[in-house]
Design a protein around this motif. Structure first.
Motif, PDB file in Angstrom:
ATOM      1  N   ARG A   1      76.028  77.817  -5.866  1.00  0.00           N
ATOM      2  CA  ARG A   1      74.742  77.894  -5.171  1.00  0.00           C
ATOM      3  C   ARG A   1      74.249  79.329  -4.979  1.00  0.00           C
ATOM      4  N   VAL A   2      75.168  80.264  -4.776  1.00  0.00           N
ATOM      5  CA  VAL A   2      74.788  81.653  -4.510  1.00  0.00           C
ATOM      6  C   VAL A   2      75.670  82.588  -5.322  1.00  0.00           C
ATOM      7  N   SER A   3      75.045  83.483  -6.081  1.00  0.00           N
ATOM      8  CA  SER A   3      75.799  84.532  -6.764  1.00  0.00           C
ATOM      9  C   SER A   3      75.663  85.814  -5.964  1.00  0.00           C
ATOM     10  N   LEU A   4      76.690  86.668  -6.048  1.00  0.00           N
ATOM     11  CA  LEU A   4      76.719  87.872  -5.221  1.00  0.00           C
ATOM     12  C   LEU A   4      77.642  88.908  -5.831  1.00  0.00           C
ATOM     13  N   LEU A   5      77.543  90.128  -5.309  1.00  0.00           N
ATOM     14  CA  LEU A   5      78.429  91.216  -5.699  1.00  0.00           C
ATOM     15  C   LEU A   5      79.125  91.698  -4.436  1.00  0.00           C
ATOM     16  N   LEU A   6      80.443  91.500  -4.356  1.00  0.00           N
ATOM     17  CA  LEU A   6      81.222  91.924  -3.203  1.00  0.00           C
ATOM     18  C   LEU A   6      81.732  93.342  -3.437  1.00  0.00           C
ATOM     19  N   THR A   7      81.645  94.205  -2.422  1.00  0.00           N
ATOM     20  CA  THR A   7      82.101  95.586  -2.557  1.00  0.00           C
ATOM     21  C   THR A   7      83.372  95.806  -1.742  1.00  0.00           C
ATOM     22  N   GLU A   8      84.031  96.918  -2.005  1.00  0.00           N
ATOM     23  CA  GLU A   8      85.262  97.250  -1.293  1.00  0.00           C
ATOM     24  C   GLU A   8      85.024  97.438   0.205  1.00  0.00           C
ATOM     25  N   GLY A   9      83.799  97.785   0.588  1.00  0.00           N
ATOM     26  CA  GLY A   9      83.473  97.981   1.996  1.00  0.00           C
ATOM     27  C   GLY A   9      83.003  96.719   2.682  1.00  0.00           C
ATOM     28  N   LEU A  10      83.190  95.565   2.063  1.00  0.00           N
ATOM     29  CA  LEU A  10      82.784  94.262   2.596  1.00  0.00           C
ATOM     30  C   LEU A  10      81.273  94.153   2.731  1.00  0.00           C
ATOM     31  N   GLN A  11      80.562  94.870   1.879  1.00  0.00           N
ATOM     32  CA  GLN A  11      79.126  94.648   1.749  1.00  0.00           C
ATOM     33  C   GLN A  11      78.903  93.582   0.686  1.00  0.00           C
ATOM     34  N   VAL A  12      77.840  92.826   0.847  1.00  0.00           N
ATOM     35  CA  VAL A  12      77.465  91.816  -0.145  1.00  0.00           C
ATOM     36  C   VAL A  12      76.128  92.232  -0.733  1.00  0.00           C
ATOM     37  N   LYS A  13      76.070  92.389  -2.060  1.00  0.00           N
ATOM     38  CA  LYS A  13      74.860  92.855  -2.726  1.00  0.00           C
ATOM     39  C   LYS A  13      74.453  91.875  -3.826  1.00  0.00           C
ATOM     40  N   LYS A  14      73.257  92.091  -4.344  1.00  0.00           N
ATOM     41  CA  LYS A  14      72.727  91.296  -5.462  1.00  0.00           C
ATOM     42  C   LYS A  14      72.782  89.792  -5.178  1.00  0.00           C
ATOM     43  N   ILE A  15      72.435  89.398  -3.973  1.00  0.00           N
ATOM     44  CA  ILE A  15      72.446  87.974  -3.618  1.00  0.00           C
ATOM     45  C   ILE A  15      71.340  87.254  -4.386  1.00  0.00           C
ATOM     46  N   THR A  16      71.716  86.183  -5.053  1.00  0.00           N
ATOM     47  CA  THR A  16      70.758  85.368  -5.800  1.00  0.00           C
ATOM     48  C   THR A  16      71.021  83.899  -5.499  1.00  0.00           C
ATOM     49  N   PHE A  17      69.988  83.191  -5.079  1.00  0.00           N
ATOM     50  CA  PHE A  17      70.118  81.756  -4.834  1.00  0.00           C
ATOM     51  C   PHE A  17      69.871  81.013  -6.142  1.00  0.00           C
ATOM     52  N   LEU A  18      70.830  80.203  -6.536  1.00  0.00           N
ATOM     53  CA  LEU A  18      70.784  79.533  -7.833  1.00  0.00           C
ATOM     54  C   LEU A  18      69.921  78.272  -7.779  1.00  0.00           C
ATOM     55  N   GLU A  19      69.665  77.724  -8.954  1.00  0.00           N
ATOM     56  CA  GLU A  19      68.737  76.595  -9.061  1.00  0.00           C
ATOM     57  C   GLU A  19      69.159  75.399  -8.225  1.00  0.00           C
ATOM     58  N   THR A  20      70.469  75.199  -8.048  1.00  0.00           N
ATOM     59  CA  THR A  20      70.936  74.041  -7.279  1.00  0.00           C
ATOM     60  C   THR A  20      70.442  74.082  -5.834  1.00  0.00           C
ATOM     61  N   VAL A  21      70.179  75.288  -5.328  1.00  0.00           N
ATOM     62  CA  VAL A  21      69.683  75.416  -3.960  1.00  0.00           C
ATOM     63  C   VAL A  21      68.306  74.781  -3.815  1.00  0.00           C
ATOM     64  N   PHE A  22      67.527  74.824  -4.899  1.00  0.00           N
ATOM     65  CA  PHE A  22      66.130  74.381  -4.839  1.00  0.00           C
ATOM     66  C   PHE A  22      65.919  72.983  -5.415  1.00  0.00           C
ATOM     67  N   ASP A  23      66.998  72.300  -5.764  1.00  0.00           N
ATOM     68  CA  ASP A  23      66.870  70.940  -6.303  1.00  0.00           C
ATOM     69  C   ASP A  23      66.151  70.045  -5.307  1.00  0.00           C
ATOM     70  N   GLY A  24      65.166  69.317  -5.805  1.00  0.00           N
ATOM     71  CA  GLY A  24      64.432  68.382  -4.967  1.00  0.00           C
ATOM     72  C   GLY A  24      63.324  68.998  -4.158  1.00  0.00           C
ATOM     73  N   GLN A  25      63.098  70.309  -4.342  1.00  0.00           N
ATOM     74  CA  GLN A  25      62.035  70.977  -3.594  1.00  0.00           C
ATOM     75  C   GLN A  25      60.856  71.270  -4.505  1.00  0.00           C
ATOM     76  N   SER A  26      59.692  71.088  -3.975  1.00  0.00           N
ATOM     77  CA  SER A  26      58.471  71.387  -4.720  1.00  0.00           C
ATOM     78  C   SER A  26      58.185  72.871  -4.681  1.00  0.00           C
ATOM     79  N   LYS A  27      57.505  73.374  -5.687  1.00  0.00           N
ATOM     80  CA  LYS A  27      57.104  74.774  -5.712  1.00  0.00           C
ATOM     81  C   LYS A  27      56.146  75.096  -4.570  1.00  0.00           C
TER      82      LYS A  27
END
Length: 344
Positions: free
Chosen positions: A237-263
């Motif tokens: 559902r969500v792709s991300l980039l985890l860093t050594e400092g426990l930061q989360v970057k490049k968060i992207t919500f994948l298509e499955t998150v929007f299934d069943g939702q209208s534009k």
């Protein structure tokens, strides 16, 4: 909505209300830079509506919007202006300005140039999860996060936070996942990674759009290179980039998150509901993957329900030590390196 996350724990003693937050933010609204002002920071209505509230609640999640503006004044332009002023003094008096006078000329030149300088604005989303007691900042810059936290602490009586801390460091866990090719439950390893040696050479190996389940990656870890970044996908559902400092970057919500939702279902409330809904489920899974939470910098043990069994923590630590001696203690503050992503 959120592209990055720096996560803090909110101290138990703070029990502020949305109305109190709104009142506090209203005292420091964002105002554009004046003619000779280098920088301005403050709060804006998160919905973008003039005269709107500075704190919004959507499905119980509080959303704030921080804004900053800076004057862009290139050093070369400023230095040239200072040189012109210094040469004018030398022609008029026959002497060269001293060090102290040159600093005064620099200040004077800056005041002359600021009214003509271009401005650059940057915004940041802030999410307060009062139930889980998380403060989440949409930034990859620790210095900008510190600035916002300071503003909140100064404005909200009793407000105190500590950076999220886990029993196992993100770096040790990432090293274990790569060496064993066993990602934590609910996560998969993607095709981006950065490994860095801890010696004086500080050599770096980067993989992009490349499979990481190869012997070469394991060899780098065994040789002492430790992961500083690792791309993961959570629950498809969500792709991300985890860093050594426990930061989360490049968060992207994948298509499955929007299934069943209208534009046509978009808008502020929908964006907030989707982002906070997904991330509020991702965060506990990520914390669990890192052995659960440790003690906070506020000096209080977290509730037992948030802690993980010691055996589980020890297994991860021992596995990580066997792959290049990864450090598993408390994390250092992440470096201030990457600019923030644009909102939305």
């Amino acid at each position: 909505m959120f592209k990055n996350m720096i996560v803090y724990r909110i101290a138990e003693q703070w029990q502020g209300t949305l109305e109190q937050v709104e009142e506090a933010l209203a005292r420091t609204p964002f105002i554009e830079c004046g003619a000779t002002q280098e920088r301005s920071v403050g709060w804006v209505p998160p919905r973008g509506e003039a005269e709107g509230p500075f704190a919004e609640s959507v499905a119980g999640q509080w959303i704030l919007r921080y804004m900053s503006e800076s004057k862009m004044l290139p050093a070369s332009v400023l230095n040239r202006k200072v040189q012109e002023k210094a040469e004018a003094i030398e022609r008029a008096s026959g002497r060269k300005p001293g060090k102290k006078e040159k600093q005064e000329l620099k200040d004077e030149a800056k005041l002359d140039l600021l009214p003509m300088a271009f401005t650059k604005q940057g915004g940041m989303w802030i999410w307060i999860d009062t139930a889980a007691r998380f403060l989440v900042l949409d930034t990859g810059s620790q210095s900008r996060a510190d600035e916002v936290v300071t503003l909140l602490v100064d404005g909200l009586p009793g407000f105190a936070v500590a950076l999220l801390d886990t029993q196992t460091s993100a770096q040790a866990a990432m090293a274990h996942w790569l060496a064993s090719q066993e990602p934590p439950v609910g996560f998969t390893i993607d095709q981006e990674c950065e490994l860095k040696s801890a010696d004086e050479a500080k050599s770096v190996v980067r993989y992009a759009r490349h499979p990481l389940d190869i012997d070469e990656v394991k060899a780098h870890i065994e040789a002492g290179k430790l992961p500083t970044k690792l791309a993961l996908t959570w629950d498809d559902r969500v792709s991300l980039l985890l860093t050594e400092g426990l930061q989360v970057k490049k968060i992207t919500f994948l298509e499955t998150v929007f299934d069943g939702q209208s534009k046509d279902d978009g808008g502020f409330d929908a964006d907030v509901a989707i982002a906070t809904g997904e991330l509020s489920r991702l965060l506990p899974d990520l914390i669990e993957a890192l052995g659960g939470e440790g003690r906070t910098a506020l000096g209080e043990a977290l509730p037992a329900a948030l802690q993980k069994p010691a055996a589980e923590v020890l297994a991860v630590r021992l596995a990580a030590k066997g792959q290049g001696g990864a450090v598993t203690g408390p994390k250092e503050a992440p470096e201030d390196s990457e600019p923030d992503a644009a909102p939305f």
